[in-house]
Design a protein around this motif. Structure first.
Motif, PDB file in Angstrom:
ATOM      1  N   UNK A 220       7.745  57.515  45.398  1.00 47.88           N
ATOM      2  CA  UNK A 220       7.125  56.271  45.894  1.00 47.88           C
ATOM      3  C   UNK A 220       8.186  55.173  46.022  1.00 47.88           C
ATOM      4  N   UNK A 221       9.144  55.152  45.108  1.00 46.36           N
ATOM      5  CA  UNK A 221      10.262  54.197  45.225  1.00 46.36           C
ATOM      6  C   UNK A 221      11.069  54.479  46.497  1.00 46.36           C
TER       7      UNK A 221
ATOM      8  N   UNK B  90      10.055  55.924  49.160  1.00 47.63           N
ATOM      9  CA  UNK B  90       9.236  55.519  50.318  1.00 47.63           C
ATOM     10  C   UNK B  90       9.385  54.007  50.543  1.00 47.63           C
ATOM     11  N   UNK B  91       9.393  53.249  49.454  1.00 49.46           N
ATOM     12  CA  UNK B  91       9.565  51.800  49.573  1.00 49.46           C
ATOM     13  C   UNK B  91      10.898  51.441  50.215  1.00 49.46           C
TER      14      UNK B  91
ATOM     15  N   UNK C 197      10.801  52.099  53.884  1.00 45.74           N
ATOM     16  CA  UNK C 197      10.016  51.097  54.634  1.00 45.74           C
ATOM     17  C   UNK C 197      10.876  49.911  55.042  1.00 45.74           C
TER      18      UNK C 197
ATOM     19  N   UNK D 289      12.426  56.433  61.851  1.00 41.51           N
ATOM     20  CA  UNK D 289      11.055  56.955  61.835  1.00 41.51           C
ATOM     21  C   UNK D 289      11.007  58.326  61.160  1.00 41.51           C
TER      22      UNK D 289
ATOM     23  N   UNK E   3      11.396  57.977  57.442  1.00 38.34           N
ATOM     24  CA  UNK E   3      10.171  57.402  56.874  1.00 38.34           C
ATOM     25  C   UNK E   3       9.083  58.474  56.754  1.00 38.34           C
ATOM     26  N   UNK E   4       8.927  59.278  57.773  1.00 42.95           N
ATOM     27  CA  UNK E   4       7.907  60.332  57.743  1.00 42.95           C
ATOM     28  C   UNK E   4       8.202  61.352  56.639  1.00 42.95           C
ATOM     29  N   UNK E   5       9.477  61.656  56.437  1.00 45.51           N
ATOM     30  CA  UNK E   5       9.838  62.593  55.357  1.00 45.51           C
ATOM     31  C   UNK E   5       9.466  62.025  53.985  1.00 45.51           C
TER      32      UNK E   5
ATOM     33  N   UNK F 287       6.992  59.874  53.364  1.00 47.08           N
ATOM     34  CA  UNK F 287       5.533  60.014  53.232  1.00 47.08           C
ATOM     35  C   UNK F 287       5.188  61.445  52.848  1.00 47.08           C
ATOM     36  N   UNK F 288       5.846  62.411  53.476  1.00 43.15           N
ATOM     37  CA  UNK F 288       5.588  63.828  53.171  1.00 43.15           C
ATOM     38  C   UNK F 288       5.870  64.118  51.702  1.00 43.15           C
ATOM     39  N   UNK F 289       6.971  63.573  51.196  1.00 41.99           N
ATOM     40  CA  UNK F 289       7.323  63.837  49.798  1.00 41.99           C
ATOM     41  C   UNK F 289       6.293  63.264  48.837  1.00 41.99           C
ATOM     42  N   UNK F 290       5.753  62.088  49.144  1.00 42.46           N
ATOM     43  CA  UNK F 290       4.776  61.498  48.224  1.00 42.46           C
ATOM     44  C   UNK F 290       3.507  62.351  48.179  1.00 42.46           C
TER      45      UNK F 290
END
Lengths: 95, 95
Positions: free
Chosen positions: A34-35, A37-38, A41, A46, A49-51, A53-56
């Motif tokens: 989640x960190x 992902x932050x 952001x 792109x 970023x999508x990777x 989201x996938x990991x979370x």
């Protein structure tokens, strides 16, 4: 793909490894994702970023697997076409 | 329910509110929900634990909505019946 199918796929891929890591280890890893992902952001591509989201969602599914939680059932019991607080669609809560 | 359908449902429920909150606000909320999930893993009831899992996937979907990411597509592009690192099912990476 159904949420449940994704969780099952993660189980086939990683259950043995994640079981050995344990609940706290998997939760720590979810926090790290989640960190990341932050950070993504704040200007990553792109694709990156999508990777993230996938990991979370992958680590959330792994954590659900090692705690025996059905993520799809849990999600739909709380959120099922109405806000769990105000009971409306769309939500009309005051925030 | 498909991951994409869940994300769409969250959009119908919360998009206006979450757009107003903004990307950083939604990410902060996701982090808080992951913390609450961690607390629930330390002895909450099964029902409470499932609600915390629901909240994490709900906020992840909301964040995907306000950043225009298709969570299902992102998840399946990285994880699709093989480990993205070793290419095996199950994963055979050394950790």
């Amino acid at each position: 793909m159904h949420i449940r199918e994704f969780q099952e796929m993660m189980k086939h891929l990683y259950f043995r490894r994640d079981s050995a890591r344990g609940v706290k280890g998997a939760h720590d890893w979810l926090k790290d994702e989640v960190e990341e992902l932050g950070e993504a952001l704040n200007g990553a591509s792109r694709e990156e970023l999508e990777k993230e989201f996938a990991d979370v969602i992958a680590w959330l599914a792994s954590l659900a697997n090692i705690t025996g939680v059905d993520l799809e059932k849990a999600a739909l019991e709380k959120y099922n076409n109405q806000c769990p607080k105000c009971g409306r669609l769309p939500c009309e809560c005051k925030f």
